[in-house]
Design an enzyme around this catalytic site. Sequence first.
Site, short mmCIF file in Angstrom:
data_model
loop_
_atom_site.label_atom_id
_atom_site.label_comp_id
_atom_site.label_asym_id
_atom_site.label_seq_id
_atom_site.Cartn_x
_atom_site.Cartn_y
_atom_site.Cartn_z
CG HIS A 246 14.51 -7.12 -34.20
ND1 HIS A 246 15.84 -6.91 -33.99
CD2 HIS A 246 13.72 -6.23 -33.22
CE1 HIS A 246 16.10 -5.92 -33.27
NE2 HIS A 246 14.96 -5.33 -32.82
CG HIS B 144 11.39 -2.33 -34.00
ND1 HIS B 144 12.35 -1.36 -34.11
CD2 HIS B 144 11.76 -3.23 -32.79
CE1 HIS B 144 13.18 -1.56 -33.48
NE2 HIS B 144 13.11 -2.53 -32.66
CD GLU B 145 10.24 -6.01 -31.02
OE1 GLU B 145 10.94 -6.96 -31.39
OE2 GLU B 145 10.22 -4.88 -30.43
CD GLU C 261 17.19 -2.69 -32.04
OE1 GLU C 261 16.44 -1.91 -32.45
OE2 GLU C 261 16.94 -3.66 -31.23
#
Lengths: 505, 505
Positions: A273, A269-270, A299
């Site tokens: 980003h 997830h990070e 997101e």
Amino acid sequence: MSDQAKAYTKLVEHLKGLGLLRSCASVLGWDEQTNLPPKGAEHRANQLALLAGLSHDRATDPVIGELLDQLADPNSVGGDQTAAYANVRNAKRAYDRSVKLPKKLVEELSRTTTLSQHAWVEARQKKDFTLFHPWLEKIVTLKREEADALGSETGVKYDALIEDYEPGATAAQIQSVFAPLREALVELVSAIKESDKKPDISILERKYPVETQKAFSIEAATAIGFDFQAGRLDVAAHPFCSGFGPGDCRLTTRYDEHHFPGAFFGTLHEAGHGIYEQGLNDNDFGLATGEACSLGIHESQSRMWENLVGRSRAFWDHFYGKAQQAFPDAIGDVHIDDFYSAVNDVRPSWIRVEADEVTYNLHIMLRFQLEQALLCGDLNAADVPAVWNETFTEFFGMTPSDDSIGCLQDVHWSAGLIGYFPTYSLGNMYASQFFEKAQDDLGDLNAMFAKGEFMPLKEWLNNNIHIHGRRYDAPQLVEVVTGKPLTAEPLLKHLRGKFGAVYGL
Amino acid sequence: MSDQAKAYTKLVEHLKGLGLLRSCASVLGWDEQTNLPPKGAEHRANQLALLAGLSHDRATDPVIGELLDQLADPNSVGGDQTAAYANVRNAKRAYDRSVKLPKKLVEELSRTTTLSQHAWVEARQKKDFTLFHPWLEKIVTLKREEADALGSETGVKYDALIEDYEPGATAAQIQSVFAPLREALVELVSAIKESDKKPDISILERKYPVETQKAFSIEAATAIGFDFQAGRLDVAAHPFCSGFGPGDCRLTTRYDEHHFPGAFFGTLHEAGHGIYEQGLNDNDFGLATGEACSLGIHESQSRMWENLVGRSRAFWDHFYGKAQQAFPDAIGDVHIDDFYSAVNDVRPSWIRVEADEVTYNLHIMLRFQLEQALLCGDLNAADVPAVWNETFTEFFGMTPSDDSIGCLQDVHWSAGLIGYFPTYSLGNMYASQFFEKAQDDLGDLNAMFAKGEFMPLKEWLNNNIHIHGRRYDAPQLVEVVTGKPLTAEPLLKHLRGKFGAVYGL
């Protein structure tokens, strides 16, 4: 050089200096979350308040106002379709907002939210809301003050704040998208509940040594395209990604030896980003064209890599052999089908960041509801635990046993981020819509993932989304990229298709 | 409040703000050494240059000049013996220096030294001076420019720079202290060389697992009084200590699995700096009374804990059992006498930071000689390797096989720190003189160390040295604390006594 060209050059210089100064505060903010010794909190709060004040001085420098006046006519920078005009337009929006905020409030918010995050960490650790309560009260007061100073077209305080995260969005619009989505999700959750198939999630709670989790997470993040020569992965109480600027983007995660998905999908997830941050145009650092479009779009990148890629069957067709080699004691004897089902288990759970793709959005809707109530004054800080638990029970049919798995689980409110949460669900919707389009353009993405080929998708995102920076507002970007306005259909189609298969619906 | 009291209050506020801003740059500087991804170097250089420029703006704000004019008469702050006047006097010195430096030079120095340190790390790793040569050339040019802008009473460029590290000192004075010290040291080294006793240092090159080294170093640093609730220990290419401000002081070290003393004594050394930083008056942060006195005094603290404490027999009487438990494979079978001799082995060696107490000062004298020559133009950057090796051979009777153990070993010149080195030897002298006085006041310190009691010495340092901050200049502080001016006698007495015993002279 014409006067207007000179004015634009001067504006660019000013904005880049401001971006550079703000990026210094990002370093201190990251260090605060990853490295700060406990006794250093007060000094760090003073440092960050100072930088916030200095940034505010620069952001409200009347020189910017004058330059923007000189550049008010889009033709002064080549027309309203140019990158230059996008920079002017965004600079004007930011300037108009900044000058409405008193410097004292900006510094006070910075100081308070820095200290408050430490109080939150302690309150969460000790499962004691009373330690956080006075801070939350203070933050809500300050955020109301901020909202009043900023104002909004709708007159709704919440809308004044959401502008920082998702420019142009309003609570009412978001609610109108969320309402039907919620209905469809509740229906899907209920169908899944009826299914006979119950993934065995205990296999994810076996022993996964932390050092191996770290190495495996880094391997996967590298494979999907995060550049560790221009970034790092560290440990923090709450996972986040902070892009300091060209060549330096920091990811954080947290490890639990007996819970594999937390750190692994958290890192993907990070990294999602981070890939966005690394995909921005370095030369435009400090300008809108070198900045992420909105938090919702941000997101969309993280949720896409986490879920549409990382929790796909194809991803594990490629990675499962490696995972078994890395964690032989935990999953050496586990069949890929069982592992895949386990990481896609859908059931009501306490923790948002670890929730499955289906129930995740319900977690968001709960927070969206509560923070609106907090801001408009319908909900007092003191009543947050009770109202959280009541609403949670209504949404999920179960009640948190303590606040660390309830209203104390997220860092956001302690950091003053009120109005941020809905961008997660917007991100889920954007993600599915972008992914459908990427699939149309590139062909069978899953076939690529199964061969470990993630670069085509990564480069498609670079070339279709990251490259634009903030040139378009999010709703416009979605149309530019996909040819259609935002709709929840691709997300629902994805969820129904995927979980229909997993649960044999 | 009188006008003068108002002026002082305003001055204090200004200085505290400046200290706070500078401490932000310290965080970025520390992060650069410990965490920066390679591709982030350019951006970090830009960030640090911006902060250096902003700090310079504040430091040269004419308002300070006006306030200082109002406070020129010591009686305006209660007389020349007050803490307030010490702050005014130091502020005036700093202001007078700052206004002489063009902002452009300050920014250029910051940018260059940030980038140059990365070039140095690479050059050292690759043992290739040519990678560092252009940077050194540029730095020497800039530092000459800086020295010319600052000027000095003696007209010597080097003296203009040393003022930043050891206010009031000059190259000639230092040389006059170093010359007889060198003579005595060469004599002692020669006597040691004649001795039949040859410590077996191979026991220090057995396998010492890095994680255990770290834990053991932290245990020792904690025991001598470094507060890890207000600090950390991390890894960096060159060990250093950076005090960010109240409650936050960062130590760094580097580990070699097959060389125990490096990280261990390095950590004690940096912890000594850290204990000084942690002992400063938090309320006076940003003022001279809340700042370390000089680098020489700073080094007296680090060298005292590293050598007079950490390499003492009494220290190991307390710690050796723990060391054997921590490293059973390496020293489980080694007698304490042999270990103690090994960590006090005196012989010519390549690396300054790992040199024994006797030859260490010769390493400093070599650097002192070369950097003076660089600055006055007698030595070109290109000739540094050859002249280093020649001088080293003259001093130590052996020639470095490559520059990584020669002229590339220290970070200082790459960081623009020319004029810093002599403070290490001054520190050794201060340390012995302070230690003698502490012993007079407290009784048998070694008897305390042998029982693991380090707090009496730590508190003595807190109450006799740290508490004063920069209230006195270093030469004056030595007299205030010990009743005598600085002399090399205590250092020589210590070295002759200790190594006479170790080597049976």
